[in-house]
Design a protein around this motif. Sequence first.
Motif, PDB file in Angstrom:
ATOM      1  N   LEU A  92     -10.639  -1.081  -8.538  1.00 33.02           N
ATOM      2  CA  LEU A  92     -10.264  -1.162  -9.871  1.00 33.02           C
ATOM      3  C   LEU A  92     -11.218  -2.197 -10.585  1.00 33.02           C
ATOM      4  O   LEU A  92     -11.551  -3.191  -9.981  1.00 33.02           O
ATOM      5  CB  LEU A  92      -9.008  -1.706 -10.036  1.00 33.02           C
ATOM      6  N   HIS A  93     -11.878  -1.910 -11.655  1.00 29.99           N
ATOM      7  CA  HIS A  93     -12.725  -2.985 -12.633  1.00 29.99           C
ATOM      8  C   HIS A  93     -11.945  -3.101 -13.930  1.00 29.99           C
ATOM      9  O   HIS A  93     -11.857  -2.109 -14.717  1.00 29.99           O
ATOM     10  CB  HIS A  93     -14.007  -2.409 -12.531  1.00 29.99           C
ATOM     11  N   TYR A  94     -11.848  -4.331 -14.223  1.00 29.27           N
ATOM     12  CA  TYR A  94     -11.213  -4.985 -15.319  1.00 29.27           C
ATOM     13  C   TYR A  94     -11.713  -6.296 -15.797  1.00 29.27           C
ATOM     14  O   TYR A  94     -12.339  -6.840 -15.274  1.00 29.27           O
ATOM     15  CB  TYR A  94      -9.559  -4.728 -15.302  1.00 29.27           C
ATOM     16  N   HIS A  95     -11.305  -6.391 -16.868  1.00 27.14           N
ATOM     17  CA  HIS A  95     -11.607  -7.779 -17.855  1.00 27.14           C
ATOM     18  C   HIS A  95     -10.704  -8.767 -18.263  1.00 27.14           C
ATOM     19  O   HIS A  95     -10.553  -9.237 -19.369  1.00 27.14           O
ATOM     20  CB  HIS A  95     -12.675  -7.555 -18.770  1.00 27.14           C
ATOM     21  N   PRO A  96      -9.655  -8.968 -17.236  1.00 26.34           N
ATOM     22  CA  PRO A  96      -8.480  -9.773 -17.958  1.00 26.34           C
ATOM     23  C   PRO A  96      -8.937 -11.282 -18.192  1.00 26.34           C
ATOM     24  O   PRO A  96     -10.085 -11.822 -17.453  1.00 26.34           O
ATOM     25  CB  PRO A  96      -7.696 -10.111 -16.620  1.00 26.34           C
TER      26      PRO A  96
ATOM     27  N   LEU B 148     -23.738 -10.052 -17.069  1.00 25.38           N
ATOM     28  CA  LEU B 148     -24.414  -8.818 -17.290  1.00 25.38           C
ATOM     29  C   LEU B 148     -23.590  -7.852 -16.887  1.00 25.38           C
ATOM     30  O   LEU B 148     -23.209  -7.910 -15.603  1.00 25.38           O
ATOM     31  CB  LEU B 148     -25.770  -8.714 -16.722  1.00 25.38           C
ATOM     32  N   LEU B 149     -23.566  -6.650 -17.556  1.00 28.00           N
ATOM     33  CA  LEU B 149     -22.735  -5.528 -17.094  1.00 28.00           C
ATOM     34  C   LEU B 149     -23.432  -4.896 -15.932  1.00 28.00           C
ATOM     35  O   LEU B 149     -24.662  -4.798 -15.952  1.00 28.00           O
ATOM     36  CB  LEU B 149     -22.617  -4.530 -18.238  1.00 28.00           C
ATOM     37  N   ILE B 150     -22.748  -4.363 -15.043  1.00 22.90           N
ATOM     38  CA  ILE B 150     -23.319  -3.800 -13.760  1.00 22.90           C
ATOM     39  C   ILE B 150     -23.722  -2.248 -14.150  1.00 22.90           C
ATOM     40  O   ILE B 150     -23.026  -1.195 -13.534  1.00 22.90           O
ATOM     41  CB  ILE B 150     -22.441  -3.971 -12.685  1.00 22.90           C
TER      42      ILE B 150
ATOM     43  N   GLY C  58     -17.927 -14.656 -16.469  1.00 23.80           N
ATOM     44  CA  GLY C  58     -17.990 -14.337 -18.020  1.00 23.80           C
ATOM     45  C   GLY C  58     -17.524 -12.730 -18.508  1.00 23.80           C
ATOM     46  O   GLY C  58     -17.808 -12.374 -19.363  1.00 23.80           O
ATOM     47  N   HIS C  59     -16.947 -12.086 -17.336  1.00 25.98           N
ATOM     48  CA  HIS C  59     -16.874 -10.807 -17.390  1.00 25.98           C
ATOM     49  C   HIS C  59     -15.675 -10.192 -16.963  1.00 25.98           C
ATOM     50  O   HIS C  59     -14.849  -9.509 -17.764  1.00 25.98           O
ATOM     51  CB  HIS C  59     -18.248 -10.170 -16.645  1.00 25.98           C
ATOM     52  N   GLY C  60     -15.263 -10.404 -15.756  1.00 28.34           N
ATOM     53  CA  GLY C  60     -13.995  -9.915 -15.469  1.00 28.34           C
ATOM     54  C   GLY C  60     -13.706 -10.063 -13.762  1.00 28.34           C
ATOM     55  O   GLY C  60     -14.048 -10.887 -13.285  1.00 28.34           O
TER      56      GLY C  60
ATOM     57  N   GLY D 131     -20.362   3.315 -17.904  1.00 34.50           N
ATOM     58  CA  GLY D 131     -21.691   2.789 -17.816  1.00 34.50           C
ATOM     59  C   GLY D 131     -21.815   1.701 -16.442  1.00 34.50           C
ATOM     60  O   GLY D 131     -22.661   1.552 -15.794  1.00 34.50           O
ATOM     61  N   GLU D 132     -20.491   1.319 -16.016  1.00 33.29           N
ATOM     62  CA  GLU D 132     -20.862   0.448 -14.783  1.00 33.29           C
ATOM     63  C   GLU D 132     -20.391   1.257 -13.419  1.00 33.29           C
ATOM     64  O   GLU D 132     -20.215   0.549 -12.497  1.00 33.29           O
ATOM     65  CB  GLU D 132     -19.732  -0.806 -14.978  1.00 33.29           C
ATOM     66  N   THR D 133     -20.513   2.527 -13.452  1.00 33.71           N
ATOM     67  CA  THR D 133     -20.077   3.251 -12.421  1.00 33.71           C
ATOM     68  C   THR D 133     -21.111   2.659 -11.208  1.00 33.71           C
ATOM     69  O   THR D 133     -20.556   2.873  -9.965  1.00 33.71           O
ATOM     70  CB  THR D 133     -20.543   4.883 -12.700  1.00 33.71           C
TER      71      THR D 133
HETATM   72 ZN   LIG Z   1     -16.906  -4.446 -16.768  1.00 31.15          ZN
END
Ligand SMILES: [Zn+2]
Length: 226
Positions: free
Chosen positions: A93-97, A131-133, A156-158, A74-76
Amino acid sequence: MIDAIEATKEKMVLACKALQKQRLLDGYGHLTARLSDGRILSTPHMPPGKVAARDIIIIDAQGNKLEGAGEPNGETPMHTSIYKARADVQCILHYHPDELVIVAATGQEIKVIANCGVHFYRGTPIYDSPLLIRNHQLGDKVAATLGDRSAVLLRGHGGTVVASNLDTLLRRGIDLVRSAKIQIMAAPLGALKTHSKTECEQMAAGREQANASRRHVDFYISEVLD
Ligand SMILES: [Zn+2]
């Protein structure tokens, strides 16, 4: 060309497994790599640490799927916007640590108080929305916040890390979270002494050399190989 694509897919798979082994990826997150013809290899809409080479899909520069059984994440749009803005970036790289979420919530960027943070001495700006991208307008905003840096934190996301090659991306992906962890651990102790700009520049120059990340990457890959 086929061999180069397959080799890149294998590297992406190992990087995802290494990141999952370090608990930096869970059911979410994604990794992409740009090919020389502008197409993009992407982990599909599934837990990235569970992806095999045959699962990796090919998308175009707008994020439309060209090849593969799975669907784009979804965040492509975050990936395609960054590639559009940064000719030097070849993988993302996209992640949510949790550690990145905590640091971003303080409004602070990553402080370079340990050598693992040197990649980020030019700043880790904070994209100020949870908000998600999911569209190109938001993707372009994240790309603008990232600017010419190596990483951006998303409140709030990553976080999202970029590099010119997969070895450097894996190293930065691990080192960004480690730097955040060190910063969180050090925070109760009071004032922190950070690396000077000159120290960072000297150390960062060494990391630009070929194979500078070899030992680091080999260690984390070895953790997921028998
Ligand atoms: Zn994300």
